[in-house]
Design a protein around this motif. Structure first.
Motif, PDB file in Angstrom:
ATOM      1  N   LEU A 381     -34.266 -83.557   7.554  1.00 57.82           N
ATOM      2  CA  LEU A 381     -33.631 -83.743   8.912  1.00 57.82           C
ATOM      3  C   LEU A 381     -33.405 -85.104   9.361  1.00 57.82           C
ATOM      4  CD1 LEU A 381     -35.904 -80.696  10.715  1.00 57.82           C
ATOM      5  CD2 LEU A 381     -33.387 -80.574   9.897  1.00 57.82           C
ATOM      6  N   ARG A 382     -34.314 -85.715   8.880  1.00 59.05           N
ATOM      7  CA  ARG A 382     -34.349 -87.168   9.551  1.00 59.05           C
ATOM      8  C   ARG A 382     -32.992 -87.970   9.360  1.00 59.05           C
ATOM      9  NH1 ARG A 382     -38.655 -90.479  10.148  1.00 59.05           N
ATOM     10  NH2 ARG A 382     -37.296 -92.148  10.774  1.00 59.05           N
ATOM     11  N   GLY A 383     -32.407 -87.576   8.079  1.00 58.60           N
ATOM     12  CA  GLY A 383     -30.947 -88.145   7.728  1.00 58.60           C
ATOM     13  C   GLY A 383     -29.916 -87.751   8.779  1.00 58.60           C
ATOM     14  N   PRO A 384     -29.717 -86.484   8.863  1.00 61.08           N
ATOM     15  CA  PRO A 384     -28.520 -86.139   9.740  1.00 61.08           C
ATOM     16  C   PRO A 384     -28.898 -86.739  11.190  1.00 61.08           C
ATOM     17  CG  PRO A 384     -29.191 -84.591   8.116  1.00 61.08           C
ATOM     18  CD  PRO A 384     -30.345 -85.467   8.141  1.00 61.08           C
ATOM     19  N   LEU A 385     -30.256 -86.320  11.811  1.00 63.75           N
ATOM     20  CA  LEU A 385     -30.477 -86.835  13.168  1.00 63.75           C
ATOM     21  C   LEU A 385     -30.181 -88.358  13.218  1.00 63.75           C
ATOM     22  CD1 LEU A 385     -31.734 -85.989  15.691  1.00 63.75           C
ATOM     23  CD2 LEU A 385     -33.995 -86.454  14.676  1.00 63.75           C
ATOM     24  N   SER A 386     -30.597 -89.327  12.331  1.00 64.91           N
ATOM     25  CA  SER A 386     -30.212 -90.549  12.463  1.00 64.91           C
ATOM     26  C   SER A 386     -28.996 -90.813  12.521  1.00 64.91           C
ATOM     27  CB  SER A 386     -30.692 -91.377  11.216  1.00 64.91           C
ATOM     28  OG  SER A 386     -32.260 -91.182  11.052  1.00 64.91           O
ATOM     29  N   SER A 387     -27.964 -90.048  11.831  1.00 66.85           N
ATOM     30  CA  SER A 387     -26.802 -90.093  11.869  1.00 66.85           C
ATOM     31  C   SER A 387     -26.150 -89.927  13.288  1.00 66.85           C
ATOM     32  CB  SER A 387     -25.744 -89.280  10.752  1.00 66.85           C
ATOM     33  OG  SER A 387     -26.182 -89.818   9.748  1.00 66.85           O
ATOM     34  N   MET A 388     -26.615 -88.605  13.864  1.00 68.62           N
ATOM     35  CA  MET A 388     -26.200 -88.175  15.050  1.00 68.62           C
ATOM     36  C   MET A 388     -26.515 -89.286  16.225  1.00 68.62           C
ATOM     37  SD  MET A 388     -27.622 -84.224  14.724  1.00 68.62           S
ATOM     38  CE  MET A 388     -27.146 -84.013  16.601  1.00 68.62           C
ATOM     39  N   MET A 389     -27.691 -89.798  16.106  1.00 66.09           N
ATOM     40  CA  MET A 389     -28.298 -90.827  16.910  1.00 66.09           C
ATOM     41  C   MET A 389     -27.350 -92.014  17.049  1.00 66.09           C
ATOM     42  SD  MET A 389     -32.403 -90.315  16.689  1.00 66.09           S
ATOM     43  CE  MET A 389     -32.627 -91.478  18.185  1.00 66.09           C
ATOM     44  N   GLY A 390     -26.865 -92.407  15.880  1.00 63.18           N
ATOM     45  CA  GLY A 390     -26.162 -93.605  15.597  1.00 63.18           C
ATOM     46  C   GLY A 390     -24.632 -93.376  16.137  1.00 63.18           C
ATOM     47  N   ILE A 391     -24.163 -92.050  16.007  1.00 63.58           N
ATOM     48  CA  ILE A 391     -22.917 -91.752  16.612  1.00 63.58           C
ATOM     49  C   ILE A 391     -22.926 -91.866  18.261  1.00 63.58           C
ATOM     50  CG2 ILE A 391     -21.069 -90.065  16.898  1.00 63.58           C
ATOM     51  CD1 ILE A 391     -21.705 -89.131  14.200  1.00 63.58           C
ATOM     52  N   LEU A 392     -24.064 -91.273  18.867  1.00 66.16           N
ATOM     53  CA  LEU A 392     -24.182 -91.206  20.223  1.00 66.16           C
ATOM     54  C   LEU A 392     -24.231 -92.476  20.975  1.00 66.16           C
ATOM     55  CD1 LEU A 392     -26.930 -88.401  20.620  1.00 66.16           C
ATOM     56  CD2 LEU A 392     -24.422 -88.264  21.239  1.00 66.16           C
ATOM     57  N   GLU A 393     -24.793 -93.607  20.032  1.00 70.48           N
ATOM     58  CA  GLU A 393     -24.780 -95.033  20.514  1.00 70.48           C
ATOM     59  C   GLU A 393     -23.329 -95.685  20.441  1.00 70.48           C
ATOM     60  OE1 GLU A 393     -27.213 -96.623  21.675  1.00 70.48           O
ATOM     61  OE2 GLU A 393     -28.781 -94.972  21.598  1.00 70.48           O
ATOM     62  N   LEU A 394     -22.587 -94.970  19.815  1.00 69.39           N
ATOM     63  CA  LEU A 394     -21.230 -95.542  19.419  1.00 69.39           C
ATOM     64  C   LEU A 394     -20.147 -94.945  20.744  1.00 69.39           C
ATOM     65  CD1 LEU A 394     -20.741 -95.751  15.635  1.00 69.39           C
ATOM     66  CD2 LEU A 394     -21.155 -97.761  17.217  1.00 69.39           C
ATOM     67  N   MET A 395     -20.774 -93.966  21.166  1.00 69.34           N
ATOM     68  CA  MET A 395     -19.571 -93.159  22.115  1.00 69.34           C
ATOM     69  C   MET A 395     -19.661 -94.038  23.666  1.00 69.34           C
ATOM     70  SD  MET A 395     -20.394 -89.086  21.509  1.00 69.34           S
ATOM     71  CE  MET A 395     -19.405 -88.538  22.662  1.00 69.34           C
ATOM     72  N   ASP A 396     -18.602 -94.067  24.150  1.00 67.55           N
ATOM     73  CA  ASP A 396     -18.513 -94.818  25.449  1.00 67.55           C
ATOM     74  C   ASP A 396     -18.470 -93.725  26.510  1.00 67.55           C
ATOM     75  OD1 ASP A 396     -17.882 -96.368  27.472  1.00 67.55           O
ATOM     76  OD2 ASP A 396     -15.669 -97.123  26.754  1.00 67.55           O
ATOM     77  N   PHE A 397     -19.696 -93.851  27.099  1.00 69.23           N
ATOM     78  CA  PHE A 397     -20.210 -93.041  28.201  1.00 69.23           C
ATOM     79  C   PHE A 397     -18.981 -92.943  29.448  1.00 69.23           C
ATOM     80  CE2 PHE A 397     -22.377 -92.194  32.411  1.00 69.23           C
ATOM     81  CZ  PHE A 397     -22.809 -90.964  32.071  1.00 69.23           C
ATOM     82  N   LEU A 411     -27.887 -84.818  26.184  1.00 67.99           N
ATOM     83  CA  LEU A 411     -27.897 -84.617  24.624  1.00 67.99           C
ATOM     84  C   LEU A 411     -28.910 -86.121  24.181  1.00 67.99           C
ATOM     85  CD1 LEU A 411     -26.866 -83.599  21.927  1.00 67.99           C
ATOM     86  CD2 LEU A 411     -24.612 -84.928  22.369  1.00 67.99           C
ATOM     87  N   LYS A 412     -28.501 -87.298  24.599  1.00 64.66           N
ATOM     88  CA  LYS A 412     -29.342 -88.326  24.001  1.00 64.66           C
ATOM     89  C   LYS A 412     -30.773 -88.475  24.148  1.00 64.66           C
ATOM     90  CE  LYS A 412     -28.514 -93.219  23.950  1.00 64.66           C
ATOM     91  NZ  LYS A 412     -27.873 -94.417  24.357  1.00 64.66           N
ATOM     92  N   PRO A 413     -31.202 -87.677  25.137  1.00 70.44           N
ATOM     93  CA  PRO A 413     -32.760 -87.519  25.187  1.00 70.44           C
ATOM     94  C   PRO A 413     -33.414 -86.801  24.369  1.00 70.44           C
ATOM     95  CG  PRO A 413     -31.850 -88.051  27.533  1.00 70.44           C
ATOM     96  CD  PRO A 413     -30.687 -87.623  26.746  1.00 70.44           C
TER      97      PRO A 413
END
Length: 433
Positions: A381-397, A411-413
């Motif tokens: 789980l750690r691999g996909p989750l880390s990718s998701m968290m990285g994508i969320l950081e890249l998104m422009d709120f 979603l982010k919390p």
């Protein structure tokens, strides 16, 4: 003692092809492993038979005793005159053998090697007076009237001829030989023929063992060659230290030693254990020896010495078996006290813990597999989750509409919370034993 991992590499081809010499390689139980062409005159197919099967009853006992001595003290060599009935059709049956212990490079006893010479060959190929150097006999020279003319240095190791005034005295009238009524008769027999005569001298002479004797003709009279025969250094006591009924109640294998460290009692389980530790059951009257992986038994030997001083010890023995698996034993070593609190023996109780150890090994392996299974979700789980968290950081709120901004805020919390849960789970699993 010969140390080698390949005994075949030490045996020259000429010796394997020789008809004059007899060569034997046996395992530690005395079972024939390899012989040369000369030995095939004794038996054409001796492999897997006991060497003692090719000996007369008296020689069989002598070889068995010597085998026990050699396995107990691998550095000693044994010289034996043994009788092989199968050779009598060839006009002789006696062979002079020299036996040595064969060890591996790790100093574990792996077998016995013996090289023998038939008595006719010695008689024909060399003067009999050279037997002192070749066979290690002591020599007494007699005149034609059986009077003592001289003796060599080896005789001086066993007797005191000068103090007993041997010189010029008839041999049968000396202190050692005077009670041997058959001696004059034996000497008269050799005087009427030209073949040497071998016989055994048993005597009650104080401090002297029995001797193997050989008499031959010489230009001036006779040569009397002597070799002391080893006497078992321990006699089994009339009364055991522990009654057999009580011995049968003990769990596991039990050895009882006397105060000198010699085995005097053992149960059936101990005999079977001896076959594992030594390759053959231990013989009563001898010290315990450990030719297989001797370094594994050093603590036991020290514990036996401590028990003679009144100390009790417990230890574990671990031994690599032929199947490349380890076997385990728990050993308790206790002194046996007399009624007046003097140590009169040592009790060794050995319990095989291999089944329990094996179960523990299996259990530990299963625990390792369970640990891997428990940790696997964290890694997965750690691999996909880390990718998701990285994508969320890249998104422009700011580019999201108000409704999506609201969902994004949830979603982010949640991803951070899930990451924390996975980390805590992994931490707990890492401490799982």
């Amino acid at each position: 003692m010969i140390s080698t991992d390949s005994i075949e590499s030490l045996i020259p081809e000429f010796l394997m092809d020789s008809n004059h010499f007899f060569l034997l390689v046996s395992d530690i139980e005395g079972k024939v492993v390899k012989v040369n062409r000369g030995f095939e005159r004794i038996n054409s197919n001796p492999v897997d038979f006991q060497f003692s099967d090719f000996l007369s009853p008296n020689s069989e006992k002598e070889f068995s005793y010597s085998l026990e001595l050699m396995l107990g003290s691998p550095k000693i060599r044994r010289h034996l005159m043994l009788d092989h009935p199968a050779l009598r059709n060839e006009g002789f049956s006696q062979i002079w053998w020299e036996f040595s212990v064969v060890t591996t490079q790790e100093m574990d006893v792996s077998g016995i090697i013996g090289i023998g010479v038939g008595m006719p060959f010695l008689e024909q190929e060399m003067p009999w007076n050279n037997l002192v150097d070749v066979l290690g006999f002591g020599e007494i020279v007699l005149d034609q009237e059986f009077k003592v003319l001289s003796w060599d240095d080896r005789i001086l190791e066993w007797f005191d001829p000068k103090a007993e005034n041997w010189e010029g005295k008839e041999i049968s009238k000396t202190l050692f030989f005077k009670d041997l009524n058959q001696f004059n008769h034996l000497l008269s027999q050799i005087s009427s023929g030209d073949k040497p005569m071998c016989f055994l001298i048993n005597t009650d002479y104080p401090g002297k063992s029995s001797f193997a004797a050989l008499v031959t003709l010489s230009p001036k009279g006779f040569h009397l060659f002597l070799m002391p025969k080893a006497i078992p250094f321990y006699s089994k006591p009339e009364k055991p230290l522990i009654q057999n009924q009580m011995l049968a109640l003990f769990t596991g294998s039990v050895f009882i030693l006397n105060d000198a460290g010699k085995l005097i009692q053992q149960n059936e389980s101990a005999k079977n254990l001896g076959r594992i530790w030594k390759g053959r059951a231990y013989s009563e009257g001898f010290a315990l020896s450990f030719p297989n992986q001797a370094n594994r038994f050093s603590k036991l030997l020290r514990a036996i010495e401590d028990a003679k001083k009144g100390q009790t010890e417990e230890l574990e023995i671990k031994l690599l078996m032929p199947n490349q698996e380890f076997a385990f034993w728990n050993v308790t070593i206790k002194p046996i006290f007399s009624d007046i609190k003097i140590v009169e023996g040592v009790l060794i109780q050995v319990v095989d813990t291999t089944p329990i150890k094996s179960q523990l090994v299996v259990l530990n392996r299963e625990n390792d597999r369970l640990r891997d299974l428990a940790l696997s979700p964290s890694h997965i789980l750690r691999g996909p989750l880390s990718s998701m968290m990285g994508i969320l950081e890249l998104m422009d709120f700011k580019q999201l509409d108000s409704e999506n901004q609201k969902l994004f805020a949830y979603l982010k919390p949640l991803t951070k919370e899930l990451d924390q849960v996975i980390r805590q789970h992994a931490k707990k699993m890492s401490t799982f034993n």
